[in-house]
Design a protein around this motif. Structure first.
Motif, PDB file in Angstrom:
ATOM      1  N   ARG A 158       0.855  -1.186   0.000  1.00 19.69           N
ATOM      2  CA  ARG A 158       0.000   0.000   0.000  1.00 19.69           C
ATOM      3  C   ARG A 158       0.895   1.242   0.000  1.00 19.69           C
ATOM      4  O   ARG A 158       2.081   1.193   0.348  1.00 19.69           O
ATOM      5  CB  ARG A 158      -0.933  -0.009   1.204  1.00 19.69           C
ATOM      6  CG  ARG A 158      -1.979  -1.116   1.157  1.00 19.69           C
ATOM      7  CD  ARG A 158      -2.857  -1.137   2.405  1.00 19.69           C
ATOM      8  NE  ARG A 158      -3.553   0.138   2.579  1.00 19.69           N
ATOM      9  CZ  ARG A 158      -3.308   0.987   3.584  1.00 19.69           C
ATOM     10  NH1 ARG A 158      -2.369   0.728   4.484  1.00 19.69           N
ATOM     11  NH2 ARG A 158      -4.009   2.088   3.673  1.00 19.69           N
ATOM     12  N   LEU A 159       0.303   2.367  -0.359  1.00 23.35           N
ATOM     13  CA  LEU A 159       1.060   3.603  -0.561  1.00 23.35           C
ATOM     14  C   LEU A 159       1.965   3.962   0.617  1.00 23.35           C
ATOM     15  O   LEU A 159       3.146   4.264   0.411  1.00 23.35           O
ATOM     16  CB  LEU A 159       0.087   4.744  -0.884  1.00 23.35           C
ATOM     17  CG  LEU A 159       0.700   6.039  -1.414  1.00 23.35           C
ATOM     18  CD1 LEU A 159       1.378   5.814  -2.766  1.00 23.35           C
ATOM     19  CD2 LEU A 159      -0.380   7.111  -1.545  1.00 23.35           C
ATOM     20  N   PRO A 160       1.482   3.940   1.868  1.00 18.11           N
ATOM     21  CA  PRO A 160       2.363   4.336   2.973  1.00 18.11           C
ATOM     22  C   PRO A 160       3.584   3.437   3.114  1.00 18.11           C
ATOM     23  O   PRO A 160       4.676   3.912   3.463  1.00 18.11           O
ATOM     24  CB  PRO A 160       1.457   4.238   4.205  1.00 18.11           C
ATOM     25  CG  PRO A 160       0.068   4.327   3.683  1.00 18.11           C
ATOM     26  CD  PRO A 160       0.108   3.660   2.343  1.00 18.11           C
ATOM     27  N   TYR A 161       3.428   2.138   2.853  1.00 16.92           N
ATOM     28  CA  TYR A 161       4.546   1.209   2.990  1.00 16.92           C
ATOM     29  C   TYR A 161       5.604   1.446   1.922  1.00 16.92           C
ATOM     30  O   TYR A 161       6.808   1.448   2.211  1.00 16.92           O
ATOM     31  CB  TYR A 161       4.042  -0.238   2.914  1.00 16.92           C
ATOM     32  CG  TYR A 161       3.222  -0.648   4.106  1.00 16.92           C
ATOM     33  CD1 TYR A 161       3.814  -1.217   5.234  1.00 16.92           C
ATOM     34  CD2 TYR A 161       1.839  -0.468   4.114  1.00 16.92           C
ATOM     35  CE1 TYR A 161       3.055  -1.591   6.337  1.00 16.92           C
ATOM     36  CE2 TYR A 161       1.068  -0.836   5.209  1.00 16.92           C
ATOM     37  CZ  TYR A 161       1.684  -1.398   6.321  1.00 16.92           C
ATOM     38  OH  TYR A 161       0.933  -1.751   7.406  1.00 16.92           O
ATOM     39  N   VAL A 162       5.151   1.631   0.680  1.00 16.53           N
ATOM     40  CA  VAL A 162       6.103   1.863  -0.403  1.00 16.53           C
ATOM     41  C   VAL A 162       6.784   3.215  -0.229  1.00 16.53           C
ATOM     42  O   VAL A 162       7.998   3.342  -0.421  1.00 16.53           O
ATOM     43  CB  VAL A 162       5.408   1.761  -1.772  1.00 16.53           C
ATOM     44  CG1 VAL A 162       6.403   2.041  -2.898  1.00 16.53           C
ATOM     45  CG2 VAL A 162       4.774   0.389  -1.954  1.00 16.53           C
ATOM     46  N   ALA A 163       6.016   4.219   0.161  1.00 17.16           N
ATOM     47  CA  ALA A 163       6.601   5.545   0.403  1.00 17.16           C
ATOM     48  C   ALA A 163       7.683   5.455   1.476  1.00 17.16           C
ATOM     49  O   ALA A 163       8.784   5.992   1.317  1.00 17.16           O
ATOM     50  CB  ALA A 163       5.508   6.531   0.810  1.00 17.16           C
ATOM     51  N   GLY A 164       7.390   4.759   2.566  1.00 19.23           N
ATOM     52  CA  GLY A 164       8.363   4.631   3.641  1.00 19.23           C
ATOM     53  C   GLY A 164       9.628   3.914   3.184  1.00 19.23           C
ATOM     54  O   GLY A 164      10.749   4.302   3.542  1.00 19.23           O
ATOM     55  N   ALA A 165       9.456   2.881   2.373  1.00 14.98           N
ATOM     56  CA  ALA A 165      10.605   2.100   1.911  1.00 14.98           C
ATOM     57  C   ALA A 165      11.521   2.922   1.012  1.00 14.98           C
ATOM     58  O   ALA A 165      12.737   2.709   0.997  1.00 14.98           O
ATOM     59  CB  ALA A 165      10.124   0.854   1.171  1.00 14.98           C
ATOM     60  N   LEU A 166      10.942   3.863   0.277  1.00 15.53           N
ATOM     61  CA  LEU A 166      11.720   4.662  -0.670  1.00 15.53           C
ATOM     62  C   LEU A 166      12.095   6.034  -0.120  1.00 15.53           C
ATOM     63  O   LEU A 166      12.685   6.850  -0.831  1.00 15.53           O
ATOM     64  CB  LEU A 166      10.933   4.825  -1.982  1.00 15.53           C
ATOM     65  CG  LEU A 166      10.746   3.548  -2.798  1.00 15.53           C
ATOM     66  CD1 LEU A 166       9.841   3.811  -3.996  1.00 15.53           C
ATOM     67  CD2 LEU A 166      12.075   2.978  -3.257  1.00 15.53           C
ATOM     68  N   GLY A 167      11.753   6.291   1.147  1.00 15.95           N
ATOM     69  CA  GLY A 167      12.064   7.591   1.737  1.00 15.95           C
ATOM     70  C   GLY A 167      11.235   8.727   1.174  1.00 15.95           C
ATOM     71  O   GLY A 167      11.665   9.887   1.171  1.00 15.95           O
ATOM     72  N   VAL A 168      10.022   8.393   0.705  1.00 11.50           N
ATOM     73  CA  VAL A 168       9.126   9.393   0.114  1.00 11.50           C
ATOM     74  C   VAL A 168       8.205   9.957   1.186  1.00 11.50           C
ATOM     75  O   VAL A 168       7.644   9.213   1.998  1.00 11.50           O
ATOM     76  CB  VAL A 168       8.291   8.744  -1.015  1.00 11.50           C
ATOM     77  CG1 VAL A 168       7.112   9.624  -1.418  1.00 11.50           C
ATOM     78  CG2 VAL A 168       9.181   8.457  -2.218  1.00 11.50           C
ATOM     79  N   THR A 169       8.027  11.259   1.184  1.00  6.60           N
ATOM     80  CA  THR A 169       7.135  11.907   2.141  1.00  6.60           C
ATOM     81  C   THR A 169       5.682  11.727   1.724  1.00  6.60           C
ATOM     82  O   THR A 169       5.323  11.980   0.574  1.00  6.60           O
ATOM     83  CB  THR A 169       7.446  13.416   2.236  1.00  6.60           C
ATOM     84  OG1 THR A 169       8.796  13.575   2.687  1.00  6.60           O
ATOM     85  CG2 THR A 169       6.510  14.119   3.203  1.00  6.60           C
ATOM     86  N   LEU A 170       4.861  11.276   2.670  1.00  9.48           N
ATOM     87  CA  LEU A 170       3.412  11.183   2.462  1.00  9.48           C
ATOM     88  C   LEU A 170       2.773  12.005   3.560  1.00  9.48           C
ATOM     89  O   LEU A 170       2.578  11.539   4.677  1.00  9.48           O
ATOM     90  CB  LEU A 170       2.951   9.726   2.503  1.00  9.48           C
ATOM     91  CG  LEU A 170       1.452   9.453   2.350  1.00  9.48           C
ATOM     92  CD1 LEU A 170       0.910  10.078   1.059  1.00  9.48           C
ATOM     93  CD2 LEU A 170       1.168   7.958   2.376  1.00  9.48           C
TER      94      LEU A 170
END
Length: 198
Positions: A134-146
């Motif tokens: 899901r979006l929060p997990y992938v964002a966290g893995a790539l260092g992306v701010t959500l």
């Protein structure tokens, strides 16, 4: 280098569980591998499916009062299309967003956009090893701010940054190259769509 990596990231929020009940649209624009703009619009969902469910309101915090003075979906869509222009499109779980767009267009008698699109959810599953995608997990893995999950603009911005990150990992110079690196190709809206989970 990702100098040819130019695309639009697209996200919708819905008023209720019925596909097509779009009440908010987010778009983030990437040019030359850099996110340069983010847009968020509110709209009234198509009338036959325009009711708001308490669950959806809890998720995205958009209420009937928020959209009461906004244009309807069919009136809002041209503004969205003008921002995207001829860019290819990406969404996180494209099946969800493109199906909602397709059904909203059907309910309102609006022509479907002629988009080529890809799915960062599907690509993340190919490129990353995570517990969930899901979006929060992938964002966290790539260092992306959500900043504000389920705010359409924030989700679109995160999706854009995820695509940029995946392209860097894959050495892809365009969205089409990123699809190819993941054993797929960009799809045309209205034809066979990715199956994925949000």
């Amino acid at each position: 280098m990702t100098t040819d990596l130019s695309f639009a990231a697209f996200d919708v929020e819905t008023a209720n569980p019925k596909r097509g009940s779009i009440c908010s649209i987010g778009v983030a624009i990437v040019r030359g591998g850099v996110r340069v703009a983010t847009h968020t619009w509110l709209c009234r969902p198509p009338a036959p499916i325009g009711e708001f469910s308490p669950y959806n309101v809890r998720v995205h915090k958009i209420t009937p009062a928020d959209i009461a003075g906004q244009p309807g979906f069919a009136q809002r869509l041209p503004e969205v299309l003008a921002v995207i222009g001829g860019l290819p499109v990406v969404a996180h779980n494209a099946a969800f967003d493109m199906d909602n767009l397709t059904r909203a267009c059907s309910f309102t008698g609006t022509d479907l956009p002629d988009w080529m699109y890809g799915c960062t959810y599907a690509w993340s599953k190919r490129q990353l090893s995570l517990e969930k995608y899901r979006l929060p997990y992938v964002a966290g893995a790539l260092g992306v701010t959500l900043d504000d999950h389920h705010h359409a603009g924030a989700d679109a911005a995160a999706t854009a940054d995820i695509a940029i990150g995946l392209a860097a990992l894959a050495g892809a110079n365009s969205l089409a190259d990123l699809a190819t690196a993941n054993g797929s190709q960009l799809q045309r809206l209205g034809r066979a769509r990715h199956r994925a989970g949000r």
